[in-house]
Design an enzyme around this catalytic site. Structure first.
Site, PDB file in Angstrom:
ATOM      1  N   ASP A   1      -5.586  95.329  47.752  1.00 16.27           N
ATOM      2  CA  ASP A   1      -4.726  94.941  46.633  1.00 16.27           C
ATOM      3  C   ASP A   1      -3.563  94.148  47.237  1.00 16.27           C
ATOM      4  O   ASP A   1      -2.718  94.692  47.939  1.00 16.27           O
ATOM      5  CB  ASP A   1      -4.236  96.195  45.890  1.00 16.27           C
ATOM      6  CG  ASP A   1      -3.416  95.848  44.640  1.00 16.27           C
ATOM      7  OD1 ASP A   1      -2.780  94.772  44.621  1.00 16.27           O
ATOM      8  OD2 ASP A   1      -3.399  96.665  43.695  1.00 16.27           O
TER       9      ASP A   1
ATOM     10  N   ARG B   1     -17.248  85.341  26.137  1.00 17.47           N
ATOM     11  CA  ARG B   1     -17.177  86.511  27.024  1.00 17.47           C
ATOM     12  C   ARG B   1     -17.884  86.230  28.347  1.00 17.47           C
ATOM     13  O   ARG B   1     -17.486  86.701  29.396  1.00 17.47           O
ATOM     14  CB  ARG B   1     -17.772  87.756  26.347  1.00 17.47           C
ATOM     15  CG  ARG B   1     -17.867  88.962  27.271  1.00 17.47           C
ATOM     16  CD  ARG B   1     -18.001  90.279  26.526  1.00 17.47           C
ATOM     17  NE  ARG B   1     -19.016  90.266  25.485  1.00 17.47           N
ATOM     18  CZ  ARG B   1     -20.348  90.302  25.705  1.00 17.47           C
ATOM     19  NH1 ARG B   1     -20.817  90.384  26.930  1.00 17.47           N
ATOM     20  NH2 ARG B   1     -21.184  90.270  24.696  1.00 17.47           N
TER      21      ARG B   1
ATOM     22  N   TYR C   1      -0.046 101.799  44.277  1.00 15.44           N
ATOM     23  CA  TYR C   1       0.294 101.659  42.869  1.00 15.44           C
ATOM     24  C   TYR C   1      -0.159 102.921  42.134  1.00 15.44           C
ATOM     25  O   TYR C   1      -1.304 103.363  42.270  1.00 15.44           O
ATOM     26  CB  TYR C   1      -0.404 100.423  42.296  1.00 15.44           C
ATOM     27  CG  TYR C   1      -0.170 100.245  40.827  1.00 15.44           C
ATOM     28  CD1 TYR C   1       1.103  99.943  40.347  1.00 15.44           C
ATOM     29  CD2 TYR C   1      -1.195 100.396  39.912  1.00 15.44           C
ATOM     30  CE1 TYR C   1       1.324  99.799  39.007  1.00 15.44           C
ATOM     31  CE2 TYR C   1      -0.972 100.247  38.560  1.00 15.44           C
ATOM     32  CZ  TYR C   1       0.290  99.946  38.111  1.00 15.44           C
ATOM     33  OH  TYR C   1       0.520  99.803  36.769  1.00 15.44           O
TER      34      TYR C   1
ATOM     35  N   LYS D   1       1.820  90.083  37.794  1.00 11.89           N
ATOM     36  CA  LYS D   1       3.033  90.057  38.622  1.00 11.89           C
ATOM     37  C   LYS D   1       3.322  88.625  39.097  1.00 11.89           C
ATOM     38  O   LYS D   1       3.545  87.768  38.269  1.00 11.89           O
ATOM     39  CB  LYS D   1       2.894  91.072  39.758  1.00 11.89           C
ATOM     40  CG  LYS D   1       2.359  92.455  39.307  1.00 11.89           C
ATOM     41  CD  LYS D   1       3.337  93.221  38.451  1.00 11.89           C
ATOM     42  CE  LYS D   1       2.769  94.473  37.801  1.00 11.89           C
ATOM     43  NZ  LYS D   1       1.979  95.373  38.619  1.00 11.89           N
TER      44      LYS D   1
HETATM   45  C1  PLP Z   1       0.954  96.305  38.394  1.00 12.46           C
HETATM   46  C2  PLP Z   1      -0.018  96.593  39.467  1.00 12.46           C
HETATM   47  C3  PLP Z   1      -1.335  96.949  39.178  1.00 12.46           C
HETATM   48  C4  PLP Z   1      -1.823  97.111  37.747  1.00 12.46           C
HETATM   49  O1  PLP Z   1      -1.693  95.962  37.010  1.00 12.46           O
HETATM   50  P1  PLP Z   1      -2.075  95.910  35.442  1.00 12.46           P
HETATM   51  O2  PLP Z   1      -2.297  94.456  35.176  1.00 12.46           O
HETATM   52  O3  PLP Z   1      -0.913  96.474  34.718  1.00 12.46           O
HETATM   53  O4  PLP Z   1      -3.288  96.732  35.235  1.00 12.46           O
HETATM   54  C5  PLP Z   1      -2.201  97.186  40.231  1.00 12.46           C
HETATM   55  N1  PLP Z   1      -1.798  97.092  41.516  1.00 12.46           N
HETATM   56  C6  PLP Z   1      -0.535  96.764  41.823  1.00 12.46           C
HETATM   57  C7  PLP Z   1      -0.117  96.683  43.258  1.00 12.46           C
HETATM   58  C8  PLP Z   1       0.389  96.508  40.828  1.00 12.46           C
HETATM   59  O5  PLP Z   1       1.648  96.218  41.128  1.00 12.46           O
END
Ligand code: PLP
Length: 372
Positions: free
Chosen positions: A171, A47, A99, A196
């Site tokens: 982000d 961890r 998001y 992604k």
């Molecule tokens: C999918 C996404 C998230 C969240 O991702 P998770 O791994 O599902 O928590 C956050 N920000 C953006 C822009 C995203 O496309």
């Protein structure tokens, strides 16, 4: 070194004991210490740190030209760690168009916890400026934003945040470090859903925070990662690190394909609007051209005829899969308002498209037959 080279090599070394060229998967939860209870090899408990996570974090920091990175079990966990590093009564300025999960996390978890949050239109610097207060600690941006792919001027908003004594967190999931460099434009931290494009194959959930400086705020995020324990498994880290090897080449192909599809859709008589930063018709096309080296693989389309017309397209596509998420090799399409539910800001006739790595003409043929 250039990003293609970093994507292949950063954080990876030939395994000293076996000579393995691909990195071994380290599933061990615990590591041997020396008789004096020191850890000469640097690992204690999985961890706290793990060789696969270290390799991933090193690579993410280098790809971003950042100082350090912390990997999480999801982007939502990474996002939560940034807000957990604040204190109750601190103030956050967040985007109206972002998001859906980020807004939900702020409203459902962090507002009751004590954070004050204002949601503003990040494409309007005057609105950002008006929202800043002495207690503002973070200005959160997401660009291009999900699902309308609106573009925030990162340098302008970062300067406003810094003028108010706040940090700017970006982000960068949709653009990735290949197409957009938030740290160089003034952001302090970059957040990713590695779920992604970074993972890139739709087979791993993960998130990360990359820091421009290894300062006390990042050390707090690191402490939350380790103590709260929302860590990715060694295999998750291995998969994301594997996906990263081809990220620069994939992002270029996603961008080329998406521009082709967006151009086709923009000229189609059954289409009301196409939202893609690479089109001259996009409201922030000029900003996008200035701060991005490509426009990415995500676009949204509003079809004539409302919700039913959007559902009809979903019923007819053959190559596109109707599914949420994005950034994989296969093209996906979804009715965003249905996924987001009652609180959605997504128009009823909007379909979000994740343009994959198929041949663009096959994607266009599929959309042509589905639009009828
Ligand atoms: C999918 C996404 C998230 C969240 O991702 P998770 O791994 O599902 O928590 C956050 N920000 C953006 C822009 C995203 O496309």
């Amino acid at each position: 070194m250039r990003i293609e080279t970093l994507a292949v090599h950063a954080g990876l070394r030939i395994d000293a004991t076996t000579g393995a060229v691909a990195p071994p998967l380290h599933t061990a939860t615990t590591f041997e210490h020396a008789p004096d209870s020191t850890y000469p090899r640097g690992f204690l408990y999985s961890r706290t740190a793990n060789p696969n996570r270290n390799a991933l974090e090193e690579c993410l920091a280098e790809l971003e030209s950042g100082a350090a990175a912390a990997a999480f079990a999801s982007a939502s966990a990474a996002t939560a760690a940034v807000f957990q590093a604040l204190a109750p009564r601190d103030h956050v300025v967040a985007p109206l168009d972002a998001y859906f999960g980020t807004g939900k996390l702020l409203r459902d978890v962090f507002a009751p916890w004590g954070l004050a949050v204002d949601f503003v239109d990040m494409t309007d610097p005057a609105a950002v400026k008006a929202a800043l207060r002495p207690a503002t600690k973070v200005v959160w941006i997401e660009t291009p934003s999900n699902p309308l792919w609106r573009v925030t001027d990162i340098a302008a908003v970062a300067a406003l945040a810094h003028g108010a004594g706040a940090r700017c967190v970006c982000d960068n999931t949709a653009a990735t470090s290949v197409l957009q460099r938030p740290l160089a434009l003034g952001a302090d931290l970059v957040v990713y859903a590695t779920t992604k494009y970074l993972g890139g194959h739709g087979d791993v959930t993960g998130g990360a925070v990359v820091a421009g400086r290894r300062d006390t705020f990042f050390e707090r995020i690191r402490a939350i990662q380790i103590s709260a324990g929302a860590i990715p498994s060694p295999f998750d880290c291995w998969l994301v690190r594997r996906g990263l090897r081809t990220l620069p080449w994939r992002m270029r192909a996603h961008s080329d394909n998406a521009l082709r599809v967006a151009t086709f859709l923009a000229a189609h008589p059954r289409v009301e609007a196409v939202h893609y930063p690479g089109l001259a018709s996009h409201p922030e096309h000029a900003v996008a051209k200035r701060q991005m080296s490509g426009f990415g693989g995500m676009l949204s389309v509003q079809v004539n005829g409302g919700r039913d017309a959007a559902f009809a397209v979903e019923g007819k596509v053959r190559l596109f899969t109707c599914a949420t998420s994005f950034g994989g090799t296969e093209s996906l399409l979804e009715h965003r308002a249905s996924v987001e539910g009652a609180a959605t800001r997504s128009p009823d006739n909007l379909l979000r498209l994740s343009i994959g790595l198929e041949h663009p003409d096959d994607l266009i043929d599929d959309l042509a037959q589905a639009l009828g």
